[in-house]
Enzyme design. Structure first.
Site, PDB file in Angstrom:
ATOM      1  N   ASP A  39      -1.286 -12.440   6.768  1.00 14.71           N
ATOM      2  CA  ASP A  39      -2.245 -13.416   6.232  1.00 14.71           C
ATOM      3  C   ASP A  39      -3.559 -13.390   7.007  1.00 14.71           C
ATOM      4  O   ASP A  39      -4.654 -13.486   6.426  1.00 14.71           O
ATOM      5  CB  ASP A  39      -1.647 -14.821   6.282  1.00 14.71           C
ATOM      6  CG  ASP A  39      -0.559 -15.028   5.237  1.00 14.71           C
ATOM      7  OD1 ASP A  39      -0.431 -14.165   4.339  1.00 14.71           O
ATOM      8  OD2 ASP A  39       0.163 -16.043   5.321  1.00 14.71           O
ATOM      9  N   ASP A  41      -8.015  -2.054  -2.190  1.00 14.64           N
ATOM     10  CA  ASP A  41      -6.631  -2.366  -1.884  1.00 14.64           C
ATOM     11  C   ASP A  41      -6.311  -1.942  -0.449  1.00 14.64           C
ATOM     12  O   ASP A  41      -6.581  -0.792  -0.065  1.00 14.64           O
ATOM     13  CB  ASP A  41      -5.704  -1.629  -2.868  1.00 14.64           C
ATOM     14  CG  ASP A  41      -4.264  -2.083  -2.746  1.00 14.64           C
ATOM     15  OD1 ASP A  41      -3.874  -2.982  -3.497  1.00 14.64           O
ATOM     16  OD2 ASP A  41      -3.541  -1.520  -1.902  1.00 14.64           O
ATOM     17  N   ILE A  42      -5.762  -2.861   0.346  1.00 16.50           N
ATOM     18  CA  ILE A  42      -5.442  -2.541   1.739  1.00 16.50           C
ATOM     19  C   ILE A  42      -4.329  -1.489   1.774  1.00 16.50           C
ATOM     20  O   ILE A  42      -3.301  -1.629   1.108  1.00 16.50           O
ATOM     21  CB  ILE A  42      -5.001  -3.802   2.502  1.00 16.50           C
ATOM     22  CG1 ILE A  42      -6.111  -4.857   2.473  1.00 16.50           C
ATOM     23  CG2 ILE A  42      -4.648  -3.459   3.952  1.00 16.50           C
ATOM     24  CD1 ILE A  42      -5.725  -6.165   3.134  1.00 16.50           C
ATOM     25  N   ASN A  97       3.145  -6.090   6.958  1.00 19.19           N
ATOM     26  CA  ASN A  97       3.951  -7.305   6.830  1.00 19.19           C
ATOM     27  C   ASN A  97       5.348  -7.113   7.405  1.00 19.19           C
ATOM     28  O   ASN A  97       5.882  -7.987   8.095  1.00 19.19           O
ATOM     29  CB  ASN A  97       4.044  -7.722   5.363  1.00 19.19           C
ATOM     30  CG  ASN A  97       2.884  -8.597   4.927  1.00 19.19           C
ATOM     31  OD1 ASN A  97       2.249  -9.252   5.748  1.00 19.19           O
ATOM     32  ND2 ASN A  97       2.601  -8.604   3.638  1.00 19.19           N
ATOM     33  N   GLU A 103      -2.680  -7.804  -1.813  1.00 20.96           N
ATOM     34  CA  GLU A 103      -3.678  -7.251  -0.902  1.00 20.96           C
ATOM     35  C   GLU A 103      -4.833  -6.592  -1.641  1.00 20.96           C
ATOM     36  O   GLU A 103      -5.556  -5.768  -1.088  1.00 20.96           O
ATOM     37  CB  GLU A 103      -3.025  -6.238   0.037  1.00 20.96           C
ATOM     38  CG  GLU A 103      -2.461  -5.003  -0.631  1.00 20.96           C
ATOM     39  CD  GLU A 103      -1.017  -5.171  -1.085  1.00 20.96           C
ATOM     40  OE1 GLU A 103      -0.295  -4.158  -1.148  1.00 20.96           O
ATOM     41  OE2 GLU A 103      -0.597  -6.307  -1.383  1.00 20.96           O
TER      42      GLU A 103
END
Length: 356
Positions: free
Chosen positions: A231, A214-215, A222, A257
């Site tokens: 993106d 997971d980022i 964002n 993500e």
């Protein structure tokens, strides 16, 4: 982390059950086209659809749901497969008609052979007449039958080619339907199928692992730089993950993500080595706008790993890998954690988080 966590088995046993529960609680008919809408909303791969579905509220009519489906799924699986079913049925009907004609032709040929035998057996004709009549009948009958047989073969080949074309179209549609359009990795639908298959071979479970990545702080990225930049970062992260694993490793974007890998044929130490290689590569990868020179990094990931031997089914395996991922987040992010007995996490979120 910003993605919805998996539910405990005590809450909802799997994705399908969770979606069905949500549909039932909102009074939505449990039919395939409605399930498709809620499935896409659940995995969060189409934020616009999720928002529009949530905007319908808890009293959505079937007409409103169908209008939404027509808007977002012009080439929905139901329509594609219905069309393919109709085309295959038509080709099979034509093929059966050709084979019936071939049967009639062979029956006629058999009848002519019988008549020829009768003439040969007759004592009312001379030997020369018998041979001439027999040769004439057999030559004509054989020629007609061979010509008809050639036409039959051509028809069968044509029907087979047309049905093979339908099969190829369905295969291509399945590939597209199972691919995340942004990252070109497999999507949540393909992941659910692949994860279920892990438990088809018990002998492989000790050397099979689920890895969730997971980022870190992706919402902040964002919010700061906008979704177009987000993106691009997602696409880059996907490329880095894919480049750091074997070609036979299954890699998917499972929503938002979060990414998932299913690695087979490795010990837990080897899987953790792979997870660490991905993590270290990402933390040193530059995320810079080539035109403005704005630096969006560093971009890091937290990783949770669970071996399939620690779970009884796909739902439990995902749950425990997510527990390990949660542990990585709580340990300061940008690290990899292997699930071990004793790790706990209480899940209170449901799919309805996507309505927020």
């Amino acid at each position: 982390m910003t993605t919805a966590a998996a539910p405990t088995r005590a809450q909802v046993p799997d994705v399908a059950g969770q979606i069905t529960f949500a549909m039932r609680s909102m009074g939505v008919a449990p039919i395939p086209r409605n399930y498709e809408l809620f499935y896409e909303a659940y995995i969060g791969s189409n934020p616009a659809l999720t928002r529009d579905l949530a905007a319908l509220g808890s009293q959505a009519t079937q007409g409103e749901l169908d209008a939404l489906g027509a808007q977002y799924f012009a080439h929905s699986p139901a329509r594609v497969f219905d069309d393919a079913h109709g085309r295959i049925a038509a080709e099979l009907e034509t093929l059966l008609r050709v084979l019936r004609q071939e049967q009639i032709s062979l029956e006629s040929y058999n009848k002519l052979l019988g008549e020829t035998y009768k003439r040969i057996s007759s004592k009312n004709h001379t030997s020369v007449e018998l041979i001439e009549n027999a040769l004439t009948l057999l030559t004509e009958a054989t020629g007609d039958t061979m010509a008809h047989g050639e036409r039959t073969v051509e028809n069968v080949v044509q029907r087979s080619q047309e049905m093979d074309q339908v099969r190829k179209e369905l295969d291509e549609y399945k590939r597209i339907a199972n691919t995340d359009s942004l990252t070109r990795l497999s999507n949540r639908r393909a992941f659910d199928d692949r994860l279920s298959a892990v438990f088809n071979n018990p002998a492989m479970r000790p050397v099979t692992a689920l890895v969730l990545a997971d980022i870190d702080n992706f919402k902040k990225i964002n919010d700061t730089y906008g979704h177009p930049v987000g993106d691009k970062i997602l696409a880059t992260v996907a490329s880095v993950i894919r480049a750091n694993v074997r070609r036979d490793v299954f890699v998917a974007r499972t929503g938002g993500e979060e990414f998932a890998l299913i690695i087979e044929g490795n010990t837990s130490e080897e899987v953790m080595g792979t997870a660490e290689r991905i993590r270290r590569t990402l933390e040193t990868t530059p995320f810079t706008n080539s035109r403005t020179r704005v630096n969006y990094g560093p971009v890091t990931v937290s990783v949770g790993v669970c071996m399939a031997s620690y779970a009884e089914d796909a739902g439990e395996l995902y749950h425990k890998a997510d527990v390990a991922l949660y542990g990585a987040k709580n340990s300061g992010r940008n690290c990899s954690v292997l699930f071990e007995d004793g790790m706990q996490k209480d899940f209170t979120k449901s799919w309805l988080i996507y309505k927020a």
